[in-house]
Structures are given as C-alpha cells and as structure tokens.
Design a protein around this motif. Structure first.
Motif, mmCIF file in Angstrom:
data_model
loop_
_atom_site.group_PDB
_atom_site.id
_atom_site.type_symbol
_atom_site.label_atom_id
_atom_site.label_comp_id
_atom_site.label_asym_id
_atom_site.label_seq_id
_atom_site.Cartn_x
_atom_site.Cartn_y
_atom_site.Cartn_z
ATOM 1 N N ILE A 75 96.557 124.540 -0.271
ATOM 2 C CA ILE A 75 96.960 125.692 -1.083
ATOM 3 C C ILE A 75 95.833 126.711 -1.154
ATOM 4 N N ALA A 76 94.605 126.229 -1.327
ATOM 5 C CA ALA A 76 93.458 127.141 -1.402
ATOM 6 C C ALA A 76 93.257 127.907 -0.100
ATOM 7 N N ALA A 77 93.599 127.279 1.017
ATOM 8 C CA ALA A 77 93.439 127.948 2.315
ATOM 9 C C ALA A 77 94.536 128.978 2.579
ATOM 10 N N GLY A 78 95.602 128.986 1.758
ATOM 11 C CA GLY A 78 96.670 129.973 1.929
ATOM 12 C C GLY A 78 97.816 129.506 2.802
ATOM 13 N N ILE A 79 98.110 128.205 2.758
ATOM 14 C CA ILE A 79 99.171 127.689 3.625
ATOM 15 C C ILE A 79 100.552 128.079 3.123
ATOM 16 N N THR A 80 100.695 128.278 1.802
ATOM 17 C CA THR A 80 102.017 128.609 1.244
ATOM 18 C C THR A 80 102.545 129.957 1.731
ATOM 19 N N PRO A 81 101.786 131.054 1.604
ATOM 20 C CA PRO A 81 102.318 132.326 2.115
ATOM 21 C C PRO A 81 102.575 132.314 3.616
ATOM 22 N N ALA A 82 101.770 131.542 4.352
ATOM 23 C CA ALA A 82 101.993 131.465 5.801
ATOM 24 C C ALA A 82 103.327 130.781 6.109
ATOM 25 N N LEU A 83 103.649 129.722 5.379
ATOM 26 C CA LEU A 83 104.921 129.036 5.593
ATOM 27 C C LEU A 83 106.097 129.871 5.093
ATOM 28 N N VAL A 84 105.898 130.593 3.983
ATOM 29 C CA VAL A 84 106.971 131.456 3.468
ATOM 30 C C VAL A 84 107.285 132.559 4.476
ATOM 31 N N ASP A 85 106.273 133.096 5.117
ATOM 32 C CA ASP A 85 106.507 134.116 6.148
ATOM 33 C C ASP A 85 107.311 133.543 7.319
ATOM 34 N N MET A 86 107.116 132.256 7.608
ATOM 35 C CA MET A 86 107.861 131.633 8.704
ATOM 36 C C MET A 86 109.343 131.473 8.372
ATOM 37 N N LEU A 87 109.687 131.499 7.082
ATOM 38 C CA LEU A 87 111.103 131.427 6.703
ATOM 39 C C LEU A 87 111.873 132.663 7.163
ATOM 40 N N LYS A 88 111.153 133.741 7.459
ATOM 41 C CA LYS A 88 111.783 134.973 7.944
ATOM 42 C C LYS A 88 111.875 135.018 9.465
ATOM 43 N N GLU A 89 111.474 133.927 10.111
ATOM 44 C CA GLU A 89 111.486 133.861 11.574
ATOM 45 C C GLU A 89 112.898 134.069 12.121
ATOM 46 N N PRO A 90 113.030 134.735 13.272
ATOM 47 C CA PRO A 90 114.350 134.822 13.905
ATOM 48 C C PRO A 90 114.807 133.515 14.538
ATOM 49 N N LYS A 91 113.861 132.627 14.814
ATOM 50 C CA LYS A 91 114.205 131.353 15.452
ATOM 51 C C LYS A 91 114.561 130.332 14.373
ATOM 52 N N ALA A 92 115.770 129.754 14.488
ATOM 53 C CA ALA A 92 116.283 128.856 13.447
ATOM 54 C C ALA A 92 115.456 127.581 13.329
ATOM 55 N N TYR A 93 114.982 127.051 14.473
ATOM 56 C CA TYR A 93 114.255 125.772 14.397
ATOM 57 C C TYR A 93 112.938 125.940 13.658
ATOM 58 N N LEU A 94 112.302 127.123 13.775
ATOM 59 C CA LEU A 94 111.071 127.364 13.032
ATOM 60 C C LEU A 94 111.349 127.531 11.542
ATOM 61 N N GLN A 95 112.474 128.155 11.212
ATOM 62 C CA GLN A 95 112.859 128.265 9.804
ATOM 63 C C GLN A 95 113.075 126.887 9.187
ATOM 64 N N ALA A 96 113.770 126.022 9.918
ATOM 65 C CA ALA A 96 114.040 124.668 9.402
ATOM 66 C C ALA A 96 112.745 123.883 9.236
ATOM 67 N N GLU A 97 111.832 124.000 10.201
ATOM 68 C CA GLU A 97 110.566 123.278 10.111
ATOM 69 C C GLU A 97 109.729 123.777 8.936
ATOM 70 N N ALA A 98 109.706 125.088 8.746
ATOM 71 C CA ALA A 98 108.927 125.645 7.638
ATOM 72 C C ALA A 98 109.516 125.233 6.293
ATOM 73 N N ALA A 99 110.846 125.252 6.185
ATOM 74 C CA ALA A 99 111.494 124.877 4.917
ATOM 75 C C ALA A 99 111.240 123.410 4.586
ATOM 76 N N SER A 100 111.332 122.531 5.587
ATOM 77 C CA SER A 100 111.095 121.113 5.328
ATOM 78 C C SER A 100 109.623 120.839 4.992
ATOM 79 N N THR A 101 108.703 121.634 5.552
ATOM 80 C CA THR A 101 107.286 121.470 5.235
ATOM 81 C C THR A 101 106.997 121.944 3.812
ATOM 82 N N LEU A 102 107.683 122.976 3.367
ATOM 83 C CA LEU A 102 107.507 123.445 1.991
ATOM 84 C C LEU A 102 107.963 122.403 0.975
#
Length: 307
Positions: A75-102
C-alpha cells in the motif's frame, strides 16, 4: 603449536560437523534483498505500456499480497491506484486479474480504506455492467469481501445510484450466483451501524420492496436467490412502516406463507422472520387471516422458535 592447531581444528569440527550443507535457493524465491526494491518495481511494471508486462506484474503483486506482512509495504508503494487504473483496461482479462488482486487488499480494513480513497469501489461497480463473466465474477467477489467492513458499506451507500444498480442486477442477472451476490452485497449495506440512510434509500428511492416481492414469488428463480431476497425483505420491514405496507400491497404475505412449508429449513426461517416483521401492522394480520384462516400470528412465532 601442533597440539594447539589440532585442538582448534577439533573444536571447529565439533561446532559445525552436525550442520547440513546449505540448500540452493529456488529460482523463484523472493529474498530479503529483493524485497527492498520489489514493491516499487512491481508498481512501475503495473503502469507499463506493455500488456504482457502488466499481466506478469499482477501475478507478482498477488504473490506479495498473499502474505499479510506485505500489505502495508504494498500500500505504501502505491499498488492500489495502479491496480485501480488497470480496472479501466480495454482488455477484459487484465480487468479480471486486477479485480481479483484487489480482493487480497480488501481483506483488511486498511486495504479497504485505501481502495475507497482511490475511487476503486466506483470502478468495481462499473465492472458489474460488463458482458464478460470473469470480470463480473471478480468484481462481485471483491465487493462482497470489502463490504464486510463498515467503511466500504458506507461508501457504497453514499455512492449515487449504487443501491438501485445492485437491485437491478439482482433482478436481471442470468447467473444465479451473481444475483445472489448482488443481494448479499445489499444485505451487507443494511447491516451498517447507522443504517437509516440505506433503508430509506432502498424503500423510498429504489422501491426495493416490490422488486424483492417479484423475486420471491418467481418460482423460476433458484432457491438461493429467493432466500437472499427474503432475508433482505425481513431487514427492510424490521423498522420501516412504509416497507411493511408495501409488502402487504405486493402480496408478500401469501407468498411467504407458502414458503413456510417449502421443505428448506433456511427458507422457512427467513420467511417466518419476514412474516413476523410484516405482521406488526394490522393490515398484514388481516391478510394472513384472509389467505389462511387457520394461520395466526402465534403460529408464525412458533415457526421462528423451531428455526
């Protein structure tokens, strides 16, 4: 001198002879030296322009977040905003991976608060409207995990249109598991410490009682979804007089009386609880007598005791 050397060698042998030789470290092991810069490196790779690198970075982030001791560093390194930005990805598999990691972040209150701070809940709610099942499943799981904390429940209730969206998903989802998760998320929101806003919004704005009545009376819907809808109806009618009147007008009394003898103990308990709340009004008592003259409020309380 020779005696001294032999004694020194003997003591050295005695000290170390029973220790096994060090085993080689696996190639994928995360060493202490790597951990010093791993967090910033992974966050940087999550923002890479190359989707393959981003996908690998998500896997690496998940490996770190599995260990509870690594949450604060991530969290201190800023992983949350990076993963939230990936939720806006056009690629569905990256969205699913980011959501499950969150979801791994949302298992702790500090991760939930960081997710809310970086607008992650809004993005997850938007993913529920996706057409890809894997994306929706991952978003539902993360939201249900986060909703176990008061901060997340309050954020969902404050989010404009969120409760109405979840009720629509409960009605329209073709997958019974996702419809049940939408109702479960609504149940979590009504279990806040100060839930007056959530109850008023669901009853007056969203008009949830007639919609829940439609789900309960629909025999084509799975028993699990009907159970969740009945439990939510019981919560809405527990303190709100308007909800009780709406439930009587929608014919909930007759449907709930039928569910008392459905054969499922969980469903019978939920139906009896909902009837107990609804029959606090005179109109509901009259409706019970009209549907089943032999039934009485005492009968309903006995059903609760059995459960």
């Amino acid at each position: 001198m020779d005696d001294y050397n032999s004694l020194t060698n003997s003591s050295h042998i005695v000290k170390f002879e029973c220790r096994p030789n060090p085993q080689p470290t696996p190639a994928n092991a995360v060493t202490l030296g790597f951990e010093k810069y791993a967090y910033d490196k992974i966050v940087g790779q999550l923002k890479s322009d190359n989707p393959i690198i981003r996908a690998k970075a998500v896997v690496a982030a998940r490996d770190l977040l599995v260990a509870p001791t690594k949450h604060i560093q991530c969290i201190a390194a800023g992983i949350t905003p990076a993963l939230v930005d990936m939720l806006k990805e056009p690629k569905a598999y990256l969205q699913a991976e980011a959501a499950s990691t969150l979801e791994l972040l949302a298992v702790r209150d500090v991760g939930c608060r960081d997710l809310i701070q970086h607008q992650g809940l809004q993005q997850l709610l938007q993913l529920l409207q996706q057409t890809y099942p894997a994306v929706k499943d991952a978003a539902y799981k993360t939201l249900c995990t986060a909703a176990k904390f008061e901060s997340c429940r309050a954020a969902v209730v404050r989010q404009e249109g969120a409760l109405g969206q979840l009720v629509r998903h409960a009605q329209q989802e073709e997958c019974p598991a996702r419809a049940g998760q939408a109702l479960e998320l609504l149940l979590h929101c009504t279990q806040m410490r100060h839930n007056q806003e959530a109850l008023s919004n669901l009853i007056a704005v969203v008009q949830a009682v007639p919609k829940l009545a439609a789900i309960i009376s629909n025999t084509a819907v799975t028993m699990l979804v009907r159970l969740k809808a009945t439990q939510l109806l019981a919560v809405l009618t527990s303190t709100q007089e308007d909800a009780r009147k709406q439930a009587v007008d929608c014919g909930c009394v007759a449907e709930l009386l039928k569910l008392l003898a459905c054969g499922s103990a969980d469903m019978a308990c939920a139906a009896a609880e909902a009837l107990m709340m609804i029959t606090l009004t005179r109109e509901a008592k009259v409706a019970v007598h009209q549907v089943s003259p032999d039934a009485s409020v005492t009968f309903l309380y006995r059903q609760i005791d059995r459960c």
